[in-house]
Design an enzyme around this catalytic site. Structure first.
Site, PDB file in Angstrom:
ATOM      1  N   CYS A 134       9.661 -22.063 -52.920  1.00 26.25           N
ATOM      2  CA  CYS A 134       8.773 -21.821 -51.772  1.00 26.25           C
ATOM      3  C   CYS A 134       8.180 -20.416 -51.870  1.00 26.25           C
ATOM      4  O   CYS A 134       8.877 -19.424 -51.632  1.00 26.25           O
ATOM      5  CB  CYS A 134       9.561 -21.977 -50.470  1.00 26.25           C
ATOM      6  N   CYS A 137       8.052 -18.456 -48.520  1.00 28.13           N
ATOM      7  CA  CYS A 137       9.355 -17.947 -48.069  1.00 28.13           C
ATOM      8  C   CYS A 137       9.788 -16.735 -48.892  1.00 28.13           C
ATOM      9  O   CYS A 137      10.272 -15.751 -48.350  1.00 28.13           O
ATOM     10  CB  CYS A 137      10.446 -19.014 -48.210  1.00 28.13           C
ATOM     11  N   ASP A 138       9.635 -16.801 -50.209  1.00 30.08           N
ATOM     12  CA  ASP A 138      10.269 -15.802 -51.075  1.00 30.08           C
ATOM     13  C   ASP A 138       9.311 -14.864 -51.796  1.00 30.08           C
ATOM     14  O   ASP A 138       9.744 -13.818 -52.293  1.00 30.08           O
ATOM     15  CB  ASP A 138      11.140 -16.524 -52.123  1.00 30.08           C
TER      16      ASP A 138
END
Ligand code: NAP
Length: 314
Positions: A134, A137-138
């Site tokens: 993701c 997200c990261d």
């Protein structure tokens, strides 16, 4: 045996929430069973720019919340549990979760799909420490660092575009000599000065001490391997439909990728059992398609329930 609900929907992504809204608005008692968080894979979309009605891109999280709110406004309920099996006894479906057994007149499977793993050395070990599925997200953890994107589909291209806003050092590898992704998206990636695309490339190993430090890449048209420093590896190589609750159930059929086959009313081989969204064998996986399929499934379920009750409009 008496049903607890008219309609149980398994999965609270765009397909499930759209089905919930249509079902509840059609006066069915509807329960959505979600395992983790409503929104499903749509939650991971940074900017959703092709959902009709939103000329400005909308966050996947925001549209998911709106869909949940809309379903709830019409009276759909949501509960959180993991469904292990679905079976039909007479006219009643029994849905078994890790907490209870629920009964319904009709069931829609809208469980979506989960990311596929590379299955190479280092992948598991460094997941959460440089290996990610993701970008939204990261990605920010690796700002201005060198990041590798693996994959050649829409997801890989979308996510590479997102990462290119965080660093000018995105390397994208794909095992073939051109992208599978939609043309417009693929062209945007190829023109992006922050993304270096390397076709005919595979990843063989991820190494490091505490976190990802290096990758071993393979140039398959030259049979050549080399190592390269890398801070992060983002993997977008497709997804696996989540069908375990009906695997082995007589009457439910699957295509070669394991997705559930339905007719155009979204009905599986079992009357009253429907599938919608990414879990279904469908030619185009999009949020708008999932939402549309959810609506069709709910409409079909409603007609089926009317027939069961002898109230069908003929
Ligand atoms: P996908 O379309 O199935 O593409 C997966 C890519 O990963 C393919 O290019 C495939 O290579 C490659 N791949 C598969 N296994 C691999 C392996 N073991 N090692 C290396 N590469 C591997 O999957 P997706 O991109 O996740 O998209 C899934 C669905 O969601 C699609 O229908 C897509 O259109 C949709 N989607 C749409 C959007 C959008 O419209 N913006 C965004 C995301 C997803 P090959 O080409 O060689 O098979």
């Amino acid at each position: 045996m008496k049903a607890d609900r008219d309609l149980i929907i398994i999965g609270g992504g765009p397909a499930g929430l759209s089905a919930a809204q249509y079902g509840a608005r059609g006066n069915l008692s509807v329960l959505v069973i979600e395992e983790m968080a409503t929104g499903g894979q749509a939650l991971l979309i940074d900017d959703l720019e092709n959902y009709p009605g939103f000329p400005e891109p909308i966050k996947g999280f925001d549209i998911s919340q709106k869909m949940e709110q809309q379903a709830a406004n019409f009276g759909a309920e949501i509960t959180y549990a993991s469904v292990s099996s679905v079976k039909k006894e007479g006219d009643i479906f029994i849905v078994k979760t890790d907490r209870e057994e629920l009964k319904a007149l009709s069931v829609i499977i809208a469980t979506g799909a989960q990311h596929r793993n590379l299955e190479i050395p280092g992948e598991k070990e460094f997941t959460g420490r440089g290996v990610s599925y993701c970008a939204t997200c990261d990605g920010p953890f690796f700002k201005d660092q060198k990041m590798l994107v693996v994959g050649g589909g829409d997801a890989a291209c979308d996510e590479a575009m997102y990462l290119s806003n965080l660093t000018d050092k995105v390397i994208m590898i794909h095992r073939r000599d051109r992208f599978r992704a939609q043309k417009a998206l693929a062209e945007r990636v190829l023109k992006n000065p922050h993304i270096e695309v390397r076709f005919n490339h595979e990843i063989k190993e991820i190494t490091g001490s505490q976190k990802v430090e290096k990758v071993r890449l393979y140039k398959n048209n030259e049979d050549k391997e080399y190592e390269e420093d890398m801070a992060a590896v983002f993997v977008f190589i497709g997804s696996i439909p989540q069908v375990s609750m009906v695997s082995g159930v007589e009457g439910v059929k699957f295509d070669e990728s394991g997705s559930i086959i339905t007719d155009q009313r979204m009905e599986t081989g079992i009357k009253g059992l429907y599938a919608a969204g990414d879990v279904r064998s469908t030619p185009f996986r999009q949020v708008v398609v999932a939402a549309g399929e959810g609506a069709i499934a709910a409409h079909s379920a409603s007609q089926y329930i009317d027939e069961l009750r002898g109230q069908a409009y003929k």
